[in-house]
Design an enzyme around this catalytic site. Structure first.
Site: not given
Ligand code: UD1
Ligand code: CA
Length: 476
Positions: A22, A24, A29, A92, A242, A348, A392, A402, A455
Site C-alpha cells: 500500500l 498511494a 503529516r 483508505g 508518518n 566530477r 606527468n 571551453y 613563452r
Molecule cells: C495504519 C493502520 C494502523 C496501523 C498503522 C501502522 C489503517 C486504517 N490503519 O495507520 O492501524 O497501526 O498503519 O503503521 O489501516 N494508503 C493507500 N491508500 C489509502 C490510504 C493509505 O495506499 O487510501 C497507504 C499509505 O500510502 C501508507 C499505508 O497505506 O503507505 C498506511 O496508510 P497511513 O495513512 O499511513 O495509515 P496509518 O494512519 O499509519
Molecule cells: Ca502509516
C-alpha cells in the site's frame, strides 16, 4: 541459515504468495510536496524496502497500489517485476487493498499486505508471520507489536479468550483503548479466497470517513472466520513513517544496520556512527573508512582500500588498494586499483582513472580518462581530456576545454611530460613521449617525441634594482 529458518524457507517456497504493497497516500503529516513513499531512507525511496521484502519471500506476484505521484513511484521501481494498481482517490487502506485485488482475480493462495511506509520490516519477520498463519489455519493473521508509546497506531483489542476482537484506530479510540500498548503494524497475511468478500463489507463509519483495512478483523469475526495474530516485541522493525521525525529515526536505524552488515563482512570503521552509507553500496573486505565520509548511490569499493575523513563518493567504482585522502568529492567516476586521490580533489562525472594513478591536492577532473601510472599531483584542471599512461602533468596545468560556446578535447599520448603551469588550448593533441616546457600555452598539436615551448624569452638586466633605488631618490 539455521535448520529452523531452512524449514521456514521450504515452507514458504512451497506455497503461493502474492504481496500487495500500500503506497498511494500523500502522507499529510510529512508536510511535503513529495509523496511520502518517495522520501529516501539510506538513499532508497521508502517503499522499495517492502518491495525487496516481497521479493525475498518469493512472492509470485507483487502489486504496488499507487496514487500520489504515481509516475514517479513507477519510475522509482526501475526494472523490478512489480505490477502497478492505481488508486485514483485515497479512500483508505481497505479501498487500497480492493484496488490491488483487481490484479488477483484468478489467484489462489496467501495474500501478504505490506505498508509502503514501513521500511524497516525484514523478510524473516514476514516468514514467521506466514508460519503462524499456516499453523493456526487462520483466515487472516495480523502482525502486531507491543510498544512503549502506542500513540498514532491502531490498537489491538482482545476479547476475554485472548483472541483479537478488533483494531481501533488512534483517532477513534477512547481513553481506555488508548492505554493498550499492543498495536497493529499494518501488515497482514490473508487467505485470498475471503479477502475480497471481507474488504467489500467494510464501511467508512469512522472519524476520517475512510475505508479502514483494520475493520476486516471485526468483519472476519462476525463471519466466524479464524483471526490470528503474530505478536512481536517492540522492535524498531514495525515502525511506520508518518512524519520527518520518524523518517530521521528510521534513517538512523537503517544506517546502523547497513554499517553492521559491512563490519560483519570485514570492513573497519574508525567510528561507525559518523559514516553514512547508502543501502546499495558494496564494500570489499579489509577496507577502512574514517569518520565524516558519505558514500552514496551505486558505489562499489574494492578490497583493502582506505577512505580517509570527510570524503563524499557518489555512484562510483573504486578499485582495490585505492587510497582516498581527506576531503575529496568523487561523482560518477571510476578509480583503478592502487590509485591515490586527494586530499582536496574533485573527480566530477566521467572521470576514469586507470591503475596506480595519482590525483593530488586541488586537482579537478571532468569527463577525462587517465591511463595507468599517470600523475597530476597539484592544482590542475583536466576536462574533456584523454590522457595516456605514464604521463606527468605538472602543477597548475589547465586544459582550456571551453571557448564560451563549445567543449573541446585534449588528447595526450603515453609517456608525455607536461611541465608546470601549462595551458592546453583544446582541441589539441600532444603525441606520445612529447615534452611540454613549463609555462607554455599550447595551441598547436605537438608531434610525438617533440619539445613544445611557447613563452617569452627571458632577459636579465644587470644592476637594475640598485639603479631604480637611485632614480627614486633623485626625484624626491
Ligand atoms: C495504519 C493502520 C494502523 C496501523 C498503522 C501502522 C489503517 C486504517 N490503519 O495507520 O492501524 O497501526 O498503519 O503503521 O489501516 N494508503 C493507500 N491508500 C489509502 C490510504 C493509505 O495506499 O487510501 C497507504 C499509505 O500510502 C501508507 C499505508 O497505506 O503507505 C498506511 O496508510 P497511513 O495513512 O499511513 O495509515 P496509518 O494512519 O499509519
Ligand atoms: Ca502509516
Amino acid at each position: 541459515a539455521t535448520p529452523e529458518t531452512d524449514g521456514l524457507q521450504s515452507l514458504i517456497m512451497s506455497r503461493n504468495i502474492a504481496t500487495i504493497i500500500l503506497a498511494a497516500g500523500l502522507g499529510k503529516r510529512m508536510k511535503s510536496g513529495l509523496a511520502k513513499v518517495l522520501h529516501p531512507v539510506a538513499g532508497r525511496p521508502i517503499f522499495l524496502y517492502p518491495v525487496s521484502v516481497a521479493e525475498e519471500i518469493s512472492s509470485a506476484k507483487i502489486i504496488a497500489v499507487v496514487g500520489h505521484q504515481a509516475d514517479s513511484v513507477r519510475d522509482a521501481l526501475g526494472g523490478r517485476n512489480v505490477e502497478i494498481a492505481l488508486q485514483a482517490e485515497q479512500k483508505g487502506t481497505a479501498d487500497a487493498v480492493r484496488t490491488g485485488m483487481d490484479s488477483l482475480k484468478d489467484y489462489k493462495g496467501t495474500v501478504v499486505i505490506l505498508c509502503g511506509d514501513v521500511p524497516l520490516i525484514t523478510s524473516e519477520t514476514i516468514k514467521h508471520l506466514l508460519a503462524v498463519h499456516d499453523e493456526e489455519k487462520a483466515s487472516v493473521t495480523v502482525l502486531t507489536t507491543e510498544v512503549e508509546d502506542p500513540s498514532g497506531y491502531g490498537r489491538i483489542v482482545r476479547s476475554t479468550d485472548g483472541l483479537i476482537a478488533s483494531i481501533v484506530e488512534d483517532r477513534d479510540a477512547d481513553d481506555s483503548i488508548k492505554q493498550i500498548r499492543e498495536v497493529n503494524t499494518g501488515i497482514y497475511a490473508f487467505d485470498s479466497s475471503l479477502l475480497s468478500p471481507v474488504v467489500y463489507e467494510i464501511r467508512s463509519e469512522n472519524s476520517q470517513k475512510e475505508f479502514y483495512l483494520t475493520d476486516s478483523i471485526e468483519v472476519c469475526r462476525k463471519k466466524g472466520l479464524r483471526v490470528s495474530a503474530y505478536k512481536t516485541n517492540g522492535t524498531d522493525e514495525m515502525m511506520g513513517i508518518n512524519s520527518r521525525v520518524e523518517l530521521a529515526r528510521a534513517e538512523g536505524i537503517m544506517r546502523r544496520r547497513i554499517n553492521n552488515r559491512h563490519m560483519l563482512n570485514g570492513v573497519t570503521f574508525v567510528n561507525p556512527e559518523a559514516v553514512y552509507i547508502d543501502m546499495d553500496v558494496s564494500i570489499g573486505q579489509d577496507v577502512t573508512i574514517y569518520p565524516g565520509t558519505v558514500i552514496q548511490g551505486n558505489t562499489a569499493i574494492g578490497q583493502g582500500s582506505i577512505i580517509y575523513s570527510n570524503n563524499k563518493i557518489v555512484n562510483s567504482r573504486i578499485g582495490a588498494g585505492v587510497i582516498i585522502k581527506d576531503s575529496c568529492v568523487v561523482e560518477d567516476s571510476v578509480i583503478g586499483d592502487g590509485s591515490q586521490v586527494g586530499p582536496f580533489a574533485h573527480l566530477r562525472p566521467g572521470s576514469i582513472l586507470g591503475k596506480n594513478v595519482r590525483i593530488g591536492n586541488y586537482v579537478e577532473t571532468k569527463k577525462s580518462v587517465m591511463g595507468d601510472g599517470s600523475k597530476a599531483n597539484h592544482l590542475t584542471y583536466l576536462g574533456d581530456a584523454e590522457i595516456g599512461s605514464g604521463v606527468n602533468i605538472g602543477a597548475g596545468t589547465i586544459t582550456c576545454n571551453y571557448d564560451g560556446q563549445g567543449k573541446y578535447k585534449t588528447i595526450i599520448g603515453d609517456g608525455v611530460f607536461i611541465g608546470s603551469d601549462v595551458q592546453l588550448v583544446a582541441p589539441v593533441k600532444v603525441g606520445d613521449g612529447a615534452f611540454v616546457a613549463a609555462g607554455s600555452t599550447v595551441t598547436k598539436d605537438v608531434p610525438p617525441g617533440a619539445l613544445a615551448i611557447s613563452r617569452v624569452e627571458q632577459e636579465n638586466r644587470e644592476g637594475w634594482v640598485e639603479e631604480r633605488k637611485k632614480n627614486k631618490k633623485k626625484k624626491q
